[in-house]
Every structure is written in C-alpha cells, then in structure tokens.
Design an enzyme around this catalytic site. Structure first.
Site, mmCIF file in Angstrom:
data_model
loop_
_atom_site.group_PDB
_atom_site.id
_atom_site.type_symbol
_atom_site.label_atom_id
_atom_site.label_comp_id
_atom_site.label_asym_id
_atom_site.label_seq_id
_atom_site.Cartn_x
_atom_site.Cartn_y
_atom_site.Cartn_z
ATOM 1 N N TYR A 27 63.760 137.511 -26.668
ATOM 2 C CA TYR A 27 63.530 138.105 -25.454
ATOM 3 C C TYR A 27 63.391 137.227 -24.110
ATOM 4 O O TYR A 27 63.510 137.805 -23.236
ATOM 5 C CB TYR A 27 62.292 139.247 -25.625
ATOM 6 C CG TYR A 27 62.477 140.405 -26.531
ATOM 7 C CD1 TYR A 27 63.695 140.761 -27.065
ATOM 8 C CD2 TYR A 27 61.421 141.401 -26.512
ATOM 9 C CE1 TYR A 27 63.638 141.736 -28.089
ATOM 10 C CE2 TYR A 27 61.583 142.549 -27.098
ATOM 11 C CZ TYR A 27 62.844 142.586 -28.062
ATOM 12 O OH TYR A 27 62.991 143.916 -28.662
ATOM 13 N N CYS A 59 54.423 140.377 -29.109
ATOM 14 C CA CYS A 59 55.523 139.687 -28.287
ATOM 15 C C CYS A 59 54.977 139.211 -26.929
ATOM 16 O O CYS A 59 54.624 140.023 -26.137
ATOM 17 C CB CYS A 59 56.765 139.968 -28.364
ATOM 18 S SG CYS A 59 58.030 139.426 -27.469
ATOM 19 N N ASN A 60 54.593 137.855 -26.800
ATOM 20 C CA ASN A 60 54.056 137.653 -25.416
ATOM 21 C C ASN A 60 54.950 138.078 -24.134
ATOM 22 O O ASN A 60 54.676 138.532 -23.288
ATOM 23 C CB ASN A 60 53.873 136.222 -25.347
ATOM 24 C CG ASN A 60 52.779 135.822 -26.079
ATOM 25 O OD1 ASN A 60 51.519 135.723 -25.727
ATOM 26 N ND2 ASN A 60 52.964 135.314 -27.429
ATOM 27 N N GLU A 115 63.505 131.676 -35.828
ATOM 28 C CA GLU A 115 64.194 132.591 -36.569
ATOM 29 C C GLU A 115 65.242 131.991 -37.551
ATOM 30 O O GLU A 115 65.736 133.044 -38.401
ATOM 31 C CB GLU A 115 65.155 133.283 -35.197
ATOM 32 C CG GLU A 115 64.323 134.353 -34.335
ATOM 33 C CD GLU A 115 63.445 135.415 -34.975
ATOM 34 O OE1 GLU A 115 64.212 136.157 -35.926
ATOM 35 O OE2 GLU A 115 62.498 135.836 -34.572
ATOM 36 N N ASP A 146 57.500 143.244 -32.391
ATOM 37 C CA ASP A 146 57.811 141.812 -31.783
ATOM 38 C C ASP A 146 59.166 141.527 -31.724
ATOM 39 O O ASP A 146 59.997 142.471 -32.154
ATOM 40 C CB ASP A 146 57.459 140.722 -32.864
ATOM 41 C CG ASP A 146 57.499 139.474 -32.197
ATOM 42 O OD1 ASP A 146 56.940 139.020 -31.331
ATOM 43 O OD2 ASP A 146 58.327 138.533 -32.966
ATOM 44 N N SER A 147 59.815 140.727 -31.169
ATOM 45 C CA SER A 147 61.212 140.336 -30.740
ATOM 46 C C SER A 147 61.878 139.934 -32.036
ATOM 47 O O SER A 147 63.149 139.936 -32.070
ATOM 48 C CB SER A 147 61.595 139.462 -29.674
ATOM 49 O OG SER A 147 60.743 138.033 -30.122
ATOM 50 N N CYS A 157 53.707 132.185 -27.279
ATOM 51 C CA CYS A 157 54.720 133.022 -28.009
ATOM 52 C C CYS A 157 54.275 133.121 -29.607
ATOM 53 O O CYS A 157 53.698 132.185 -30.106
ATOM 54 C CB CYS A 157 55.814 132.372 -28.142
ATOM 55 S SG CYS A 157 57.383 133.094 -28.798
ATOM 56 N N THR A 158 54.259 134.410 -30.072
ATOM 57 C CA THR A 158 53.859 134.526 -31.415
ATOM 58 C C THR A 158 54.785 133.793 -32.538
ATOM 59 O O THR A 158 54.347 133.767 -33.740
ATOM 60 C CB THR A 158 53.491 135.834 -31.933
ATOM 61 O OG1 THR A 158 55.016 136.694 -31.486
ATOM 62 C CG2 THR A 158 52.313 136.631 -31.317
ATOM 63 N N HIS A 159 56.091 133.307 -32.097
ATOM 64 C CA HIS A 159 56.836 132.531 -32.957
ATOM 65 C C HIS A 159 56.288 131.060 -33.159
ATOM 66 O O HIS A 159 56.620 130.508 -34.248
ATOM 67 C CB HIS A 159 58.027 132.590 -32.488
ATOM 68 C CG HIS A 159 59.115 133.597 -32.463
ATOM 69 N ND1 HIS A 159 58.918 134.638 -31.650
ATOM 70 C CD2 HIS A 159 60.165 133.783 -33.370
ATOM 71 C CE1 HIS A 159 59.668 135.596 -32.158
ATOM 72 N NE2 HIS A 159 60.502 135.165 -32.915
#
Length: 269
Positions: free
Chosen positions: A41, A72-73, A151, A9-10, A183-185
């Site tokens: 990203y 990461c999408n 993040e 992932d980013s 978005c996986t975040h």
C-alpha cells in the site's frame, strides 16, 4: 462478547498484531484479512488506500465484529478517521500505540521511524510523537523495499541484509535510542534490522501496545470473551493463499497449534 475482532492489513504484516492479540487475549476470535493481491500500500495514492480499506471493512462487517483493527500503518495514517465515520464499532490503528511505546522507552529524546513511503509522507508518526512529547526529535526514513521482501518470505537472506544495510545503515549515526518499526511487516525482519543498526538502538513494534489497547477497550465496554471453548480463527488472503498460509504458520507458530484456524480466499474489489 463472542463476536470476533477483525484485523486487516495490506498483506502478512498484520499477523504481528494478530499473534500478540492471540497471546494476550486467547479467548478472542480473530477474523484476519490480508490484501496480498494488492500489496504494498505504501507507494499507492492515499485515496486508493482509503478505497481498498473501505472494501475490506465492507467485507469484514458481514462477520459482525465487535472491533476493527487497522493493522497497516499506511492505512492507519490515511484511512482511520474515514473508517471510524462509516461504522458504529471501535476502530483502532497501530500508530498511536507505537508512538506511546517509544516515548516510554527513549532516554535520549531522539526516535527513529522507518515505514512505507505513504506512512512517512503522511507525517503521522512525527505528529503522534510530538503530541506526546513536543521536544522529541524524530528521524524518519521510508523503506519501500522491505515489504516485498516480507511478502516473499525472504526474512534472512544475504539480499535481505544488504537491502536493509543500504536502506537504514546510516541511522546509527544519529543519537537515537529507539527505532519504531512503522510498518507491521517489519517485525518479520527484526533479526536483520537489529544487526544493521546495532544493540544501542531498541526496536519498537506497535503490536504489543496495540493488543493492550484492544484489551482495555473491550474490558471497559464489558465485551471481553469469557467462553471456555477455544475460538476458531479465520484468515483471509486476497492473493496467493499458499505463500500467505506458509508465512502465517511460520510466524504464528504455537499460537495456531493451540487454536483451530480456517484458511479462506475471498472475492473482493
């Protein structure tokens, strides 16, 4: 069968997928790479995202994984087919699983998608949704301010709620009943997002469906791990290891209390 599953992932977002894999497939060893030094990203040119994804995959291949998950999408949208052409093991992304989950649950036929600028610009979710249901109405919104919040570990502050309200508060005006967290975040912000959009709209994360895809593929290939010894997972962070580890431990919770974990900082790029 004892080879690991590689997840990249980013940054920390792919931990949402890792957690679900650890829950559904507790005997599978995970090698996780979060590119926290180069996140996000979403605003980056597509070719740069492809190059970063290639570098991470080249690094992870040394561990001889039996499968690669692009969690990461943005990277899924622009680099999935490129990576599939470069390796001889299954590579899966998170867009199609998320789209399938939303199509299963929508009653109104109107689905929202929030994601990074890169994911929304690619139109990947709209394409995936319309392939499953041509008549579906898709409302997409880029939310570039969300990943930096996650993040930094800033999940529930007044700044977070205000940022989310300004970014997607207007989505409640549409007749959508599902909102894909593209978005996986974003699952880290579920509580705040749900408060802003209201209980009428169900939030869809691709993590659960992605883990089911992994299980199905490994079962079909006869590669499910069956050992009695718990696996030792490895987590790599290209940036600040202290923040990464703190967020990972908070998110994964009991999953990493039950399973040994090794934290490492690689050299890449």
């Amino acid at each position: 069968m004892q080879q690991p599953i590689a997840i990249l992932d980013s940054g920390v977002g792919g931990l949402t997928v890792a957690k679900e894999v650890m829950r559904q497939l507790p005997r599978e060893k995970i090698i996780y790479f979060g590119d926290t030094a180069r996140t996000p990203y979403g605003p980056r040119p597509s070719q740069e995202v492809v190059q970063f994804t290639r570098e991470i995959v080249d690094y992870l291949i040394q561990f001889r994984p039996k499968m690669i998950i692009i969690a990461c999408n943005t990277a899924t949208a622009v680099a999935l087919e490129d990576i599939r052409s470069r390796v001889n093991i299954p590579v899966i992304g998170v867009i199609n699983p998320g789209a399938r989950a939303a199509i299963k649950r929508t009653q109104t036929g109107c689905i929202g998608v929030i994601g990074t600028e890169g994911t929304v610009r690619s139109g990947a979710y709209e394409q995936a949704l319309k392939e499953l249901s041509p008549s579906v109405r898709v409302i997409s919104e880029a939310c570039p301010l969300f990943v930096p919040l996650v993040e930094r570990g800033n999940f529930r502050s007044s700044e977070t709620y205000e940022t989310i309200r300004r970014s997607i508060g207007h989505l409640s005006l549409y007749p959508m009943d599902c909102l894909i967290l593209g978005c996986t975040h974003y699952p880290f912000l579920t509580e705040a997002i749900a408060e802003v959009v209201g209980s009428r709209i169900e939030l869809i994360s691709s993590a659960d469906e992605t883990a089911r895809d992994i299980s199905t593929i490994l079962h079909d290939k006869g590669q499910l791990s069956r050992g009695e010894v718990l696996p030792v997972h490895q987590f790599f962070s290209s940036g600040d290891p202290i923040m990464f580890k703190a967020i990972a431990q908070q998110w994964l919770g009991e999953q990493i209390e039950l399973t040994p974990v090794v934290w490492q900082v690689p050299t890449i790029g």
